[in-house]
Design an enzyme around this catalytic site. Structure first.
Site, mmCIF file in Angstrom:
data_model
loop_
_atom_site.group_PDB
_atom_site.id
_atom_site.type_symbol
_atom_site.label_atom_id
_atom_site.label_comp_id
_atom_site.label_asym_id
_atom_site.label_seq_id
_atom_site.Cartn_x
_atom_site.Cartn_y
_atom_site.Cartn_z
ATOM 1 N N TYR A 1 -37.738 -5.249 -8.303
ATOM 2 C CA TYR A 1 -39.173 -5.044 -8.088
ATOM 3 C C TYR A 1 -39.530 -3.578 -8.306
ATOM 4 C CZ TYR A 1 -43.491 -4.147 -5.566
ATOM 5 O OH TYR A 1 -44.738 -3.705 -5.230
ATOM 6 N N LYS B 1 -41.870 -1.777 -11.375
ATOM 7 C CA LYS B 1 -43.050 -0.930 -11.174
ATOM 8 C C LYS B 1 -42.846 0.460 -11.784
ATOM 9 C CE LYS B 1 -46.184 -3.245 -8.882
ATOM 10 N NZ LYS B 1 -47.589 -3.245 -9.260
ATOM 11 N N ASN C 1 -46.447 0.778 3.192
ATOM 12 C CA ASN C 1 -46.533 -0.609 3.673
ATOM 13 C C ASN C 1 -47.974 -1.013 3.968
ATOM 14 O OD1 ASN C 1 -43.649 0.100 4.022
ATOM 15 N ND2 ASN C 1 -43.540 -1.941 4.899
ATOM 16 N N ARG D 1 -41.079 2.610 8.882
ATOM 17 C CA ARG D 1 -41.939 2.465 7.704
ATOM 18 C C ARG D 1 -43.267 3.176 7.957
ATOM 19 N NH1 ARG D 1 -37.950 1.333 6.032
ATOM 20 N NH2 ARG D 1 -37.158 -0.514 4.957
ATOM 21 N N SER E 1 -30.577 -6.871 3.132
ATOM 22 C CA SER E 1 -30.024 -6.001 2.085
ATOM 23 C C SER E 1 -31.156 -5.302 1.322
ATOM 24 C CB SER E 1 -29.121 -6.788 1.140
ATOM 25 O OG SER E 1 -29.866 -7.349 0.130
ATOM 26 N N ASP F 1 -32.848 -2.663 2.398
ATOM 27 C CA ASP F 1 -33.831 -1.976 3.254
ATOM 28 C C ASP F 1 -33.407 -0.531 3.508
ATOM 29 O OD1 ASP F 1 -35.847 -3.772 3.738
ATOM 30 O OD2 ASP F 1 -34.988 -4.559 5.592
#
Ligand code: UDP
Length: 332
Positions: free
Chosen positions: A144, A148, A173, A224, A285, A287
Protein backbone atom coordinates in the site's frame (compact mmCIF):
# COMPACT_ATOMS: atom_id res chain seq x y z
CA UNK A 1 -15.01 26.67 -9.97
CA UNK A 2 -15.81 23.11 -11.11
CA UNK A 3 -13.93 20.33 -9.40
CA UNK A 4 -13.84 16.61 -10.16
CA UNK A 5 -13.53 14.55 -6.97
CA UNK A 6 -12.51 10.90 -7.45
CA UNK A 7 -13.46 8.64 -4.56
CA UNK A 8 -16.20 11.14 -3.79
CA UNK A 9 -18.38 8.51 -2.07
CA UNK A 10 -15.64 7.44 0.35
CA UNK A 11 -14.89 8.51 3.90
CA UNK A 12 -12.55 11.46 3.42
CA UNK A 13 -13.89 12.14 -0.08
CA UNK A 14 -17.46 12.69 1.09
CA UNK A 15 -16.44 15.03 3.91
CA UNK A 16 -14.36 17.04 1.46
CA UNK A 17 -17.21 17.16 -1.10
CA UNK A 18 -19.41 18.61 1.59
CA UNK A 19 -16.97 21.34 2.53
CA UNK A 20 -16.26 22.20 -1.13
CA UNK A 21 -19.99 22.43 -1.86
CA UNK A 22 -20.62 24.59 1.21
CA UNK A 23 -17.79 26.86 0.10
CA UNK A 24 -19.34 27.39 -3.33
CA UNK A 25 -17.37 24.98 -5.50
CA UNK A 26 -19.32 22.94 -8.02
CA UNK A 27 -18.43 19.33 -7.32
CA UNK A 28 -18.67 16.46 -9.80
CA UNK A 29 -18.26 13.15 -7.99
CA UNK A 30 -16.51 10.20 -9.63
CA UNK A 31 -16.48 6.82 -7.90
CA UNK A 32 -16.81 3.17 -8.92
CA UNK A 33 -18.75 2.49 -5.69
CA UNK A 34 -16.68 -0.63 -5.01
CA UNK A 35 -16.12 0.60 -1.45
CA UNK A 36 -17.85 3.98 -1.27
CA UNK A 37 -21.49 4.80 -0.56
CA UNK A 38 -23.53 6.80 -3.03
CA UNK A 39 -25.69 8.13 -0.23
CA UNK A 40 -22.62 9.65 1.41
CA UNK A 41 -22.01 11.72 -1.73
CA UNK A 42 -25.68 12.67 -1.94
CA UNK A 43 -25.72 13.85 1.66
CA UNK A 44 -22.46 15.69 1.19
CA UNK A 45 -23.56 17.63 -1.88
CA UNK A 46 -27.35 17.69 -1.61
CA UNK A 47 -27.64 15.55 -4.75
CA UNK A 48 -24.70 16.84 -6.80
CA UNK A 49 -23.58 15.52 -10.20
CA UNK A 50 -22.22 12.01 -9.90
CA UNK A 51 -20.50 9.77 -12.44
CA UNK A 52 -20.12 6.10 -11.62
CA UNK A 53 -16.88 5.01 -13.18
CA UNK A 54 -13.50 3.43 -12.66
CA UNK A 55 -10.16 5.19 -12.59
CA UNK A 56 -8.88 2.78 -15.22
CA UNK A 57 -11.52 4.06 -17.65
CA UNK A 58 -9.39 6.85 -19.10
CA UNK A 59 -11.91 7.71 -21.83
CA UNK A 60 -14.74 8.21 -19.35
CA UNK A 61 -12.49 10.37 -17.17
CA UNK A 62 -11.34 12.45 -20.13
CA UNK A 63 -14.89 12.93 -21.41
CA UNK A 64 -16.13 13.85 -17.93
CA UNK A 65 -13.35 16.40 -17.50
CA UNK A 66 -14.14 17.97 -20.87
CA UNK A 67 -17.93 17.83 -20.81
CA UNK A 68 -18.19 19.21 -17.29
CA UNK A 69 -15.54 21.90 -17.92
CA UNK A 70 -13.52 20.74 -14.91
CA UNK A 71 -10.75 23.09 -13.75
CA UNK A 72 -9.12 21.02 -11.00
CA UNK A 73 -9.21 17.48 -9.62
CA UNK A 74 -9.16 16.19 -6.05
CA UNK A 75 -8.10 12.56 -6.18
CA UNK A 76 -9.04 10.22 -3.31
CA UNK A 77 -9.99 7.03 -5.16
CA UNK A 78 -7.64 4.31 -3.94
CA UNK A 79 -7.48 1.10 -1.98
CA UNK A 80 -6.14 1.80 1.50
CA UNK A 81 -5.79 -1.30 3.66
CA UNK A 82 -2.28 -2.37 4.60
CA UNK A 83 -3.18 -6.00 5.37
CA UNK A 84 -5.11 -6.43 2.12
CA UNK A 85 -2.22 -4.91 0.16
CA UNK A 86 0.17 -7.54 1.55
CA UNK A 87 -2.23 -10.25 0.42
CA UNK A 88 -3.04 -8.75 -2.99
CA UNK A 89 -0.12 -6.51 -4.01
CA UNK A 90 -1.04 -6.60 -7.72
CA UNK A 91 -4.52 -5.30 -6.93
CA UNK A 92 -2.97 -2.32 -5.14
CA UNK A 93 -0.57 -1.59 -7.96
CA UNK A 94 -3.32 -1.77 -10.57
CA UNK A 95 -5.89 0.24 -8.70
CA UNK A 96 -3.69 2.87 -7.08
CA UNK A 97 -0.75 3.28 -9.47
CA UNK A 98 -2.28 2.38 -12.84
CA UNK A 99 -5.51 4.10 -11.81
CA UNK A 100 -3.68 7.34 -11.01
CA UNK A 101 -1.68 7.05 -14.20
CA UNK A 102 -4.97 6.79 -16.13
CA UNK A 103 -6.28 9.88 -14.37
CA UNK A 104 -3.11 11.84 -15.18
CA UNK A 105 -3.42 10.83 -18.85
CA UNK A 106 -7.05 11.94 -18.95
CA UNK A 107 -6.13 15.25 -17.29
CA UNK A 108 -3.31 15.84 -19.73
CA UNK A 109 -5.63 15.14 -22.68
CA UNK A 110 -8.33 17.42 -21.25
CA UNK A 111 -5.86 20.18 -20.37
CA UNK A 112 -6.58 20.12 -16.62
CA UNK A 113 -3.39 20.96 -14.73
CA UNK A 114 -4.28 21.25 -11.06
CA UNK A 115 -4.50 18.22 -8.79
CA UNK A 116 -4.81 17.63 -5.05
CA UNK A 117 -4.01 14.01 -4.16
CA UNK A 118 -4.34 11.91 -1.04
CA UNK A 119 -1.10 10.32 0.00
CA UNK A 120 -0.19 8.65 3.26
CA UNK A 121 2.18 8.30 6.15
CA UNK A 122 2.66 4.69 4.95
CA UNK A 123 5.19 5.97 2.39
CA UNK A 124 7.61 6.63 5.28
CA UNK A 125 7.63 3.04 6.61
CA UNK A 126 9.20 2.90 10.08
CA UNK A 127 11.33 6.03 10.34
CA UNK A 128 13.78 6.40 13.22
CA UNK A 129 13.26 10.12 13.51
CA UNK A 130 10.08 11.43 15.13
CA UNK A 131 8.14 13.59 14.39
CA UNK A 132 8.16 12.79 10.68
CA UNK A 133 9.06 15.63 8.33
CA UNK A 134 8.30 15.73 4.62
CA UNK A 135 12.00 15.27 3.86
CA UNK A 136 12.20 12.10 5.97
CA UNK A 137 13.35 9.56 3.33
CA UNK A 138 10.45 7.44 2.09
CA UNK A 139 10.88 3.71 2.78
CA UNK A 140 7.51 1.96 2.60
CA UNK A 141 7.23 -1.44 4.24
CA UNK A 142 4.08 -2.69 2.54
CA UNK A 143 2.56 -2.65 -0.98
CA UNK A 144 0.00 0.00 0.00
CA UNK A 145 2.71 2.46 1.03
CA UNK A 146 4.75 1.55 -2.04
CA UNK A 147 1.76 2.15 -4.33
CA UNK A 148 1.21 5.63 -2.89
CA UNK A 149 4.90 6.47 -3.18
CA UNK A 150 4.80 5.34 -6.82
CA UNK A 151 1.84 7.71 -7.33
CA UNK A 152 3.92 10.59 -5.94
CA UNK A 153 6.68 9.73 -8.45
CA UNK A 154 4.10 9.77 -11.27
CA UNK A 155 2.98 13.21 -10.14
CA UNK A 156 6.54 14.53 -10.22
CA UNK A 157 7.00 13.19 -13.74
CA UNK A 158 3.72 14.80 -14.86
CA UNK A 159 4.82 18.06 -13.24
CA UNK A 160 8.09 18.08 -15.21
CA UNK A 161 6.55 16.76 -18.45
CA UNK A 162 3.18 18.54 -18.65
CA UNK A 163 3.42 21.37 -16.14
CA UNK A 164 0.96 19.69 -13.79
CA UNK A 165 0.61 21.45 -10.45
CA UNK A 166 -0.04 19.13 -7.53
CA UNK A 167 -0.36 18.99 -3.77
CA UNK A 168 0.13 15.52 -2.26
CA UNK A 169 -1.39 15.40 1.21
CA UNK A 170 0.16 12.70 3.36
CA UNK A 171 -2.47 11.76 5.91
CA UNK A 172 -1.65 10.30 9.26
CA UNK A 173 -4.59 8.46 10.93
CA UNK A 174 -7.86 9.87 9.63
CA UNK A 175 -10.57 9.68 12.30
CA UNK A 176 -13.83 11.21 13.53
CA UNK A 177 -17.05 12.06 11.71
CA UNK A 178 -19.08 15.07 10.63
CA UNK A 179 -20.31 16.95 13.68
CA UNK A 180 -23.98 16.46 12.78
CA UNK A 181 -23.53 12.68 12.60
CA UNK A 182 -24.56 12.51 8.92
CA UNK A 183 -21.24 11.39 7.42
CA UNK A 184 -18.78 8.97 8.95
CA UNK A 185 -16.55 5.97 8.61
CA UNK A 186 -18.19 2.83 7.17
CA UNK A 187 -15.83 0.14 5.95
CA UNK A 188 -16.67 -3.48 5.30
CA UNK A 189 -14.87 -5.26 6.81
CA UNK A 190 -13.82 -2.72 9.46
CA UNK A 191 -10.16 -2.91 10.46
CA UNK A 192 -9.52 0.53 11.99
CA UNK A 193 -9.05 1.00 15.71
CA UNK A 194 -11.58 3.72 16.55
CA UNK A 195 -14.60 2.27 14.69
CA UNK A 196 -13.86 -1.15 16.19
CA UNK A 197 -13.59 0.27 19.72
CA UNK A 198 -16.95 2.03 19.24
CA UNK A 199 -18.53 -1.15 17.85
CA UNK A 200 -17.53 -2.81 21.14
CA UNK A 201 -19.22 0.06 23.01
CA UNK A 202 -22.36 -0.51 20.92
CA UNK A 203 -22.35 -4.20 21.84
CA UNK A 204 -21.64 -5.30 18.26
CA UNK A 205 -18.34 -6.90 19.23
CA UNK A 206 -17.37 -8.50 22.50
CA UNK A 207 -13.99 -6.88 22.94
CA UNK A 208 -11.17 -4.99 21.33
CA UNK A 209 -7.95 -6.87 20.73
CA UNK A 210 -4.96 -4.59 21.31
CA UNK A 211 -2.27 -5.60 18.86
CA UNK A 212 0.78 -5.79 21.12
CA UNK A 213 1.73 -4.09 24.40
CA UNK A 214 5.49 -4.65 24.22
CA UNK A 215 6.43 -1.80 21.89
CA UNK A 216 9.10 0.71 22.94
CA UNK A 217 6.44 3.34 23.75
CA UNK A 218 5.38 4.80 27.12
CA UNK A 219 2.58 2.27 27.73
CA UNK A 220 3.84 -0.42 25.34
CA UNK A 221 1.06 0.05 22.76
CA UNK A 222 1.46 1.69 19.35
CA UNK A 223 1.35 5.48 19.13
CA UNK A 224 -0.42 7.13 16.20
CA UNK A 225 -1.28 10.67 15.14
CA UNK A 226 -5.08 10.87 14.76
CA UNK A 227 -6.39 13.74 12.66
CA UNK A 228 -10.07 14.66 12.29
CA UNK A 229 -11.62 14.10 8.88
CA UNK A 230 -12.99 17.68 8.95
CA UNK A 231 -9.44 18.98 9.31
CA UNK A 232 -8.36 16.83 6.36
CA UNK A 233 -11.25 18.22 4.29
CA UNK A 234 -10.21 21.75 5.24
CA UNK A 235 -6.65 21.08 4.09
CA UNK A 236 -7.93 19.95 0.67
CA UNK A 237 -9.92 23.14 0.30
CA UNK A 238 -6.87 25.22 1.22
CA UNK A 239 -4.68 23.20 -1.13
CA UNK A 240 -7.08 23.87 -4.01
CA UNK A 241 -7.04 27.58 -3.23
CA UNK A 242 -3.24 27.64 -3.05
CA UNK A 243 -2.28 25.52 -6.02
CA UNK A 244 -1.04 26.76 -9.38
CA UNK A 245 -0.03 24.77 -12.49
CA UNK A 246 3.61 23.68 -12.37
CA UNK A 247 3.83 23.76 -8.56
CA UNK A 248 4.70 20.63 -6.58
CA UNK A 249 3.91 20.48 -2.90
CA UNK A 250 4.06 17.56 -0.46
CA UNK A 251 2.62 18.03 3.02
CA UNK A 252 2.08 15.98 6.15
CA UNK A 253 -1.41 16.19 7.59
CA UNK A 254 -1.41 15.13 11.21
CA UNK A 255 -2.32 16.76 14.49
CA UNK A 256 1.29 16.57 15.68
CA UNK A 257 0.13 14.73 18.81
CA UNK A 258 0.76 11.04 19.51
CA UNK A 259 -1.92 8.87 21.14
CA UNK A 260 -1.46 5.25 22.16
CA UNK A 261 -3.95 2.45 21.51
CA UNK A 262 -4.58 2.19 25.27
CA UNK A 263 -5.26 5.93 25.51
CA UNK A 264 -7.85 5.60 22.74
CA UNK A 265 -9.60 2.76 24.54
CA UNK A 266 -9.57 4.58 27.87
CA UNK A 267 -10.87 7.81 26.38
CA UNK A 268 -13.58 5.94 24.46
CA UNK A 269 -14.76 4.46 27.77
CA UNK A 270 -15.25 7.99 29.11
CA UNK A 271 -16.97 9.33 25.99
CA UNK A 272 -19.35 6.39 25.58
CA UNK A 273 -19.91 5.49 29.23
CA UNK A 274 -19.38 1.82 28.33
CA UNK A 275 -16.83 -0.66 29.69
CA UNK A 276 -15.21 -1.65 26.35
CA UNK A 277 -13.49 -4.89 27.33
CA UNK A 278 -9.97 -5.16 25.91
CA UNK A 279 -7.51 -8.01 25.61
CA UNK A 280 -3.88 -7.90 24.62
CA UNK A 281 -3.10 -9.86 21.47
CA UNK A 282 -0.10 -10.40 19.24
CA UNK A 283 1.47 -7.57 17.29
CA UNK A 284 -0.02 -6.97 13.84
CA UNK A 285 2.68 -7.39 11.24
CA UNK A 286 3.87 -4.19 9.61
CA UNK A 287 2.79 -1.87 12.46
CA UNK A 288 5.50 0.69 13.30
CA UNK A 289 5.65 1.61 17.02
CA UNK A 290 5.34 5.38 16.49
CA UNK A 291 3.99 7.64 13.77
CA UNK A 292 3.69 11.34 14.56
CA UNK A 293 3.60 14.17 12.06
CA UNK A 294 5.63 17.31 11.99
CA UNK A 295 2.80 19.39 10.51
CA UNK A 296 4.59 22.74 10.49
CA UNK A 297 4.90 22.82 6.71
CA UNK A 298 1.14 22.37 6.15
CA UNK A 299 0.55 25.12 8.69
CA UNK A 300 2.95 27.43 6.95
CA UNK A 301 1.99 26.75 3.33
CA UNK A 302 -1.76 26.28 3.71
CA UNK A 303 -2.36 28.41 6.80
CA UNK A 304 -3.90 25.18 8.15
CA UNK A 305 -4.56 24.48 11.82
CA UNK A 306 -6.19 21.26 12.94
CA UNK A 307 -9.30 22.51 14.76
CA UNK A 308 -11.17 19.28 15.43
CA UNK A 309 -8.35 16.84 16.11
CA UNK A 310 -8.42 16.70 19.91
CA UNK A 311 -9.10 13.17 21.13
CA UNK A 312 -12.35 14.39 22.61
CA UNK A 313 -13.62 15.92 19.40
CA UNK A 314 -12.59 12.86 17.36
CA UNK A 315 -14.22 10.34 19.69
CA UNK A 316 -17.36 12.39 20.40
CA UNK A 317 -18.10 12.92 16.71
CA UNK A 318 -17.30 9.30 15.82
CA UNK A 319 -19.49 8.05 18.66
CA UNK A 320 -22.42 10.20 17.47
CA UNK A 321 -22.03 8.77 13.95
CA UNK A 322 -21.84 5.14 15.13
CA UNK A 323 -24.84 5.52 17.44
CA UNK A 324 -26.94 6.98 14.65
CA UNK A 325 -25.67 4.52 12.03
CA UNK A 326 -24.95 1.25 13.82
CA UNK A 327 -24.94 -0.57 10.47
CA UNK A 328 -23.14 2.20 8.59
CA UNK A 329 -24.99 3.84 5.71
CA UNK A 330 -27.43 0.94 5.56
CA UNK A 331 -29.37 2.34 8.52
CA UNK A 332 -30.21 5.87 7.57
N1 UDP B 1 -5.19 -1.63 16.44
C1 UDP B 1 -5.45 -2.50 17.48
N2 UDP B 1 -6.55 -3.30 17.39
C2 UDP B 1 -7.42 -3.27 16.33
C3 UDP B 1 -7.14 -2.36 15.28
C4 UDP B 1 -6.01 -1.55 15.37
O1 UDP B 1 -4.70 -2.58 18.47
O2 UDP B 1 -8.39 -4.04 16.31
C5 UDP B 1 -3.99 -0.75 16.51
C6 UDP B 1 -3.02 -0.95 15.36
O3 UDP B 1 -2.09 -1.95 15.68
C7 UDP B 1 -2.38 0.44 15.27
C8 UDP B 1 -3.48 1.39 15.74
O4 UDP B 1 -4.43 0.58 16.42
O5 UDP B 1 -1.31 0.53 16.18
C9 UDP B 1 -4.17 2.09 14.60
O6 UDP B 1 -4.56 1.11 13.66
P1 UDP B 1 -5.52 1.43 12.44
O7 UDP B 1 -5.76 0.14 11.72
O8 UDP B 1 -6.72 2.17 12.93
O9 UDP B 1 -4.70 2.46 11.54
P2 UDP B 1 -3.23 2.33 10.88
O10 UDP B 1 -2.29 2.95 11.89
O11 UDP B 1 -2.96 0.89 10.61
O12 UDP B 1 -3.34 3.13 9.65
Amino acid sequence: MKILVTGAAGYIGSHTCRLLTETGYQVVGYDNLSRGHHIAFERATGGGTFVQGDLLDTALLRNTLKEKSIEAVVHFAALGLVGESVEYPQRYHRNNVEGSSSLLRAMQEAGVRRLVVSSTTAIYGQPEEMPIREDTPPAPINPYGQSKLDVEYLLQEACERDGLGFVALRYFNAAGASLDGMLGEAHEPETHLIPIVLQVALGQREQICIFGDDYPTPDGTCVRDYVHVNDLADAHLRALNTLNPGQRIQLNLGSGVGTSVLEIVEHARKVTGHDIPAEIGARRSGDPPWLIADNSRAKQILGWTPEYSSLDSILTSAWRWHQRHPQGYETT
